[in-house]
Design a protein around this motif. Structure first.
Motif, PDB file in Angstrom:
ATOM      1  N   THR A  75       0.891  -1.190   0.119  1.00 38.63           N
ATOM      2  CA  THR A  75      -0.172  -0.035  -0.033  1.00 38.63           C
ATOM      3  C   THR A  75       1.049   1.274  -0.033  1.00 38.63           C
ATOM      4  O   THR A  75       1.822   1.353   0.994  1.00 38.63           O
ATOM      5  CB  THR A  75      -1.020   0.137   1.245  1.00 38.63           C
ATOM      6  OG1 THR A  75      -1.841  -1.029   1.110  1.00 38.63           O
ATOM      7  CG2 THR A  75      -1.761   1.260   1.462  1.00 38.63           C
ATOM      8  N   LEU A  76       0.653   2.152  -0.904  1.00 35.13           N
ATOM      9  CA  LEU A  76       1.371   3.311  -1.073  1.00 35.13           C
ATOM     10  C   LEU A  76       0.816   4.460  -0.047  1.00 35.13           C
ATOM     11  O   LEU A  76      -0.147   4.757   0.162  1.00 35.13           O
ATOM     12  CB  LEU A  76       1.549   4.127  -2.474  1.00 35.13           C
ATOM     13  CG  LEU A  76       1.973   3.106  -3.534  1.00 35.13           C
ATOM     14  CD1 LEU A  76       1.923   3.673  -4.974  1.00 35.13           C
ATOM     15  CD2 LEU A  76       3.423   2.686  -3.335  1.00 35.13           C
ATOM     16  N   ALA A  77       1.967   4.962   0.700  1.00 36.39           N
ATOM     17  CA  ALA A  77       1.613   6.129   1.619  1.00 36.39           C
ATOM     18  C   ALA A  77       2.681   7.268   1.600  1.00 36.39           C
ATOM     19  O   ALA A  77       3.696   6.908   1.388  1.00 36.39           O
ATOM     20  CB  ALA A  77       1.486   5.435   3.266  1.00 36.39           C
ATOM     21  N   VAL A 134       2.335   8.552   9.339  1.00 33.65           N
ATOM     22  CA  VAL A 134       3.191   7.551   8.809  1.00 33.65           C
ATOM     23  C   VAL A 134       4.603   8.125   8.888  1.00 33.65           C
ATOM     24  O   VAL A 134       4.938   9.013   8.528  1.00 33.65           O
ATOM     25  CB  VAL A 134       3.056   7.284   7.288  1.00 33.65           C
ATOM     26  CG1 VAL A 134       3.830   6.510   6.421  1.00 33.65           C
ATOM     27  CG2 VAL A 134       1.461   6.633   6.931  1.00 33.65           C
ATOM     28  N   ARG A 135       5.438   7.230   9.472  1.00 34.09           N
ATOM     29  CA  ARG A 135       6.793   7.598   9.569  1.00 34.09           C
ATOM     30  C   ARG A 135       7.702   6.578   8.735  1.00 34.09           C
ATOM     31  O   ARG A 135       7.215   5.651   8.201  1.00 34.09           O
ATOM     32  CB  ARG A 135       7.543   7.409  10.938  1.00 34.09           C
ATOM     33  CG  ARG A 135       6.569   8.257  11.794  1.00 34.09           C
ATOM     34  CD  ARG A 135       6.976   9.657  11.578  1.00 34.09           C
ATOM     35  NE  ARG A 135       6.452  10.680  12.744  1.00 34.09           N
ATOM     36  CZ  ARG A 135       6.226  11.868  12.375  1.00 34.09           C
ATOM     37  NH1 ARG A 135       6.248  12.548  11.059  1.00 34.09           N
ATOM     38  NH2 ARG A 135       5.529  12.695  13.424  1.00 34.09           N
ATOM     39  N   GLU A 136       8.971   6.858   8.419  1.00 32.06           N
ATOM     40  CA  GLU A 136       9.927   6.289   7.752  1.00 32.06           C
ATOM     41  C   GLU A 136       9.994   4.770   8.234  1.00 32.06           C
ATOM     42  O   GLU A 136      10.435   3.773   7.372  1.00 32.06           O
ATOM     43  CB  GLU A 136      11.283   6.909   7.400  1.00 32.06           C
ATOM     44  CG  GLU A 136      12.280   6.177   6.497  1.00 32.06           C
ATOM     45  CD  GLU A 136      13.534   7.163   6.268  1.00 32.06           C
ATOM     46  OE1 GLU A 136      14.363   6.557   5.345  1.00 32.06           O
ATOM     47  OE2 GLU A 136      13.632   8.084   7.064  1.00 32.06           O
ATOM     48  N   MET A 137      10.093   4.504   9.557  1.00 25.40           N
ATOM     49  CA  MET A 137      10.449   2.919  10.151  1.00 25.40           C
ATOM     50  C   MET A 137       9.230   2.039   9.508  1.00 25.40           C
ATOM     51  O   MET A 137       9.460   1.066   9.426  1.00 25.40           O
ATOM     52  CB  MET A 137      10.514   3.134  11.692  1.00 25.40           C
ATOM     53  CG  MET A 137       9.241   3.670  12.084  1.00 25.40           C
ATOM     54  SD  MET A 137       9.333   3.377  13.910  1.00 25.40           S
ATOM     55  CE  MET A 137       9.130   1.563  14.048  1.00 25.40           C
ATOM     56  N   ASP A 138       7.951   2.811   9.267  1.00 30.52           N
ATOM     57  CA  ASP A 138       6.872   2.054   8.604  1.00 30.52           C
ATOM     58  C   ASP A 138       7.243   1.239   7.360  1.00 30.52           C
ATOM     59  O   ASP A 138       6.733   0.161   7.291  1.00 30.52           O
ATOM     60  CB  ASP A 138       5.639   2.634   8.720  1.00 30.52           C
ATOM     61  CG  ASP A 138       4.937   3.580   9.975  1.00 30.52           C
ATOM     62  OD1 ASP A 138       5.632   2.865  11.151  1.00 30.52           O
ATOM     63  OD2 ASP A 138       4.568   4.415   9.920  1.00 30.52           O
ATOM     64  N   PHE A 139       8.066   1.974   6.619  1.00 31.80           N
ATOM     65  CA  PHE A 139       8.200   1.342   5.274  1.00 31.80           C
ATOM     66  C   PHE A 139       9.241   0.089   5.467  1.00 31.80           C
ATOM     67  O   PHE A 139       9.323  -0.837   4.685  1.00 31.80           O
ATOM     68  CB  PHE A 139       9.047   2.452   4.495  1.00 31.80           C
ATOM     69  CG  PHE A 139       8.202   3.604   4.188  1.00 31.80           C
ATOM     70  CD1 PHE A 139       6.888   3.700   4.138  1.00 31.80           C
ATOM     71  CD2 PHE A 139       8.733   4.860   4.522  1.00 31.80           C
ATOM     72  CE1 PHE A 139       6.030   4.740   3.743  1.00 31.80           C
ATOM     73  CE2 PHE A 139       8.117   6.100   4.073  1.00 31.80           C
ATOM     74  CZ  PHE A 139       6.706   5.998   3.979  1.00 31.80           C
ATOM     75  N   VAL A 150       3.839  -1.343   3.729  1.00 32.15           N
ATOM     76  CA  VAL A 150       3.247  -0.020   3.368  1.00 32.15           C
ATOM     77  C   VAL A 150       4.838   0.547   2.998  1.00 32.15           C
ATOM     78  O   VAL A 150       5.879   0.650   3.501  1.00 32.15           O
ATOM     79  CB  VAL A 150       3.213   0.781   4.610  1.00 32.15           C
ATOM     80  CG1 VAL A 150       2.885   2.288   4.280  1.00 32.15           C
ATOM     81  CG2 VAL A 150       1.872   0.255   5.374  1.00 32.15           C
ATOM     82  N   LYS A 151       4.514   1.042   1.691  1.00 33.67           N
ATOM     83  CA  LYS A 151       5.826   1.742   0.821  1.00 33.67           C
ATOM     84  C   LYS A 151       5.460   3.142   0.617  1.00 33.67           C
ATOM     85  O   LYS A 151       4.288   3.589   0.449  1.00 33.67           O
ATOM     86  CB  LYS A 151       5.935   0.863  -0.577  1.00 33.67           C
ATOM     87  CG  LYS A 151       6.487  -0.626  -0.364  1.00 33.67           C
ATOM     88  CD  LYS A 151       6.809  -1.023  -1.618  1.00 33.67           C
ATOM     89  CE  LYS A 151       7.620  -2.272  -1.493  1.00 33.67           C
ATOM     90  NZ  LYS A 151       8.092  -2.908  -2.749  1.00 33.67           N
TER      91      LYS A 151
END
Length: 384
Positions: A244-246, A313-318, A339-340
């Protein structure tokens, strides 16, 4: 300077909705954005509805408000319909008679009163009829039983239920009316299938006629039927994509939707995991949480939906592995998803606002200095 800039970012997904709420901008107005994606076939009627039930916190039912439509945040749509207009707004709906490929885009309806302002972003994608399977509705029936295959999203086009008459096709071939296995009744929006078997899986198409003025249109819905044995575990139907793009810094709501058939809701356990650990353990600060446990009934079947909420959304979620887990007495299913980072949908013209303001301020200061110098020189010459 900070009070001059208001930013609202958009994230859209074809299969789900995501909600973002931006707090007061300093003028007492509260902005809420709701996302939904509509798909339509070229040449067929489309009605976009501006949601209102989602705005319970805005208390709109008790306060009159104005509703306006725009496309891609610029073009205002006409109010009131007639046979000469192809697109018009009427009430809380935007009509397309019919929809064309160039109608694809983002449509925004704005509900506004003296206290609140709610922006609703609805995305419409119009495709060629040859690509109809790309926008099929998913439904499930059980083998060795009888069930109903429902033709969805027809309510706004049904003028009289007694006049509703559907034509049904399987894999683009008309169903034989004399076939006792399939039965379609006038006035009903479903196809009755007796003694369902695994061979009944496939694509079904329902078609109805819609008369507006002196023009008759066809409305088509394609359903992808999946058959299951009676005793089965929960089936996760969404997320239906591996990624999923975020946008970084945005708020994201990612629902896990689970089909459970006729079983009781309290027998099924649905939860989210992050790196094989429960969400409240991985995210102890509460930035990522599980939302409310929802019980949904669609087409006379039961679903459970539990959303995963990123705020923001934070970078660590990617770099985190997320999984939706569903389990009951009949089985268990786990569906991984990622999540990308997607391209920010932040409009360039909004990004240019602070730059333009700075340029104006600097330009004004320079002009002021120039005028002072000219005034000083003029005074000195006059004195000489």
């Amino acid at each position: 300077m900070a009070g001059l800039l208001f930013i609202c970012t958009y994230i859209v997904d074809a299969s789900a909705f995501r909600i973002q709420r931006v707090e007061s901008t300093g003028n007492g107005k509260d902005h809420t954005t709701y996302f939904k994606h509509y798909f339509a076939l070229k040449g067929e009627p489309v009605i976009l509805k501006c949601p209102s039930s989602e705005y319970k916190h805005l208390d709109f039912p008790y306060h009159p408000c104005n509703l306006t439509w725009s496309k891609n945040d610029s073009k205002m749509m006409n109010q009131g319909g007639d046979e000469e207009r192809r697109i018009w707004a009427q009430g809380d709906a935007l009509w397309f008679l019919p929809a064309l490929l160039e109608d694809s885009g983002q449509y925004i309806c704005t509900r506004r009163n003296s206290s609140y302002c709610a922006d609703v972003s609805i995305h419409l994608t119009v495709i060629e009829k040859t690509a109809v399977h790309e926008i099929s509705y998913h439904q499930i029936l059980f083998t060795f039983t009888s069930g109903k295959l429902v033709c969805p999203d027809l309510g706004d086009f049904i003028q009289k239920e007694t006049d509703l008459e559907l034509k049904w096709y399987k894999d683009s071939v008309p169903l034989d009316e004399d076939n006792k296995k399939f039965k379609s009744l006038k006035g009903k929006n479903f196809l009755y299938i007796s003694s369902v078997s695994s061979k009944d899986s496939g694509y079904y198409t329902c078609e109805m006629s819609f008369l507006y003025g002196r023009t008759q249109y066809n409305i088509t819905r394609t359903i992808q039927l999946r058959t299951l044995e009676k005793r089965f575990g929960p089936v996760i139907v969404y997320p239906d994509q591996k990624t999923t793009l975020a946008a970084l810094g945005s708020k994201l709501i990612l629902p896990c939707k689970v089909f459970i058939g006729s079983s009781k809701h309290f027998h099924t356990f649905v939860t989210w995991l992050a790196n094989d650990t429960y969400i409240d353990i991985t995210y102890k600060q509460g930035r990522v949480t599980e939302g409310e446990y929802l019980e949904i009934v669609e087409n006379d079947e039961n679903y459970i939906e539990v959303p995963l909420i990123f705020d923001p959304v934070r970078e660590m979620d990617f770099y985190t592995d997320f999984k939706c887990e569903a389990q009951n007495n009949h089985g268990r299913q786990v569906l991984p998803t990622r999540v990308k980072q997607g391209a920010s949908s932040f409009p360039w013209h909004i990004a240019a606002i602070p730059v333009a303001l700075i340029c104006l301020i600097l330009g004004g200061l320079c002009m002021q200095k120039c005028w002072k110098r000219r005034a000083g020189k003029g005074y000195a010459i006059a004195k000489l």
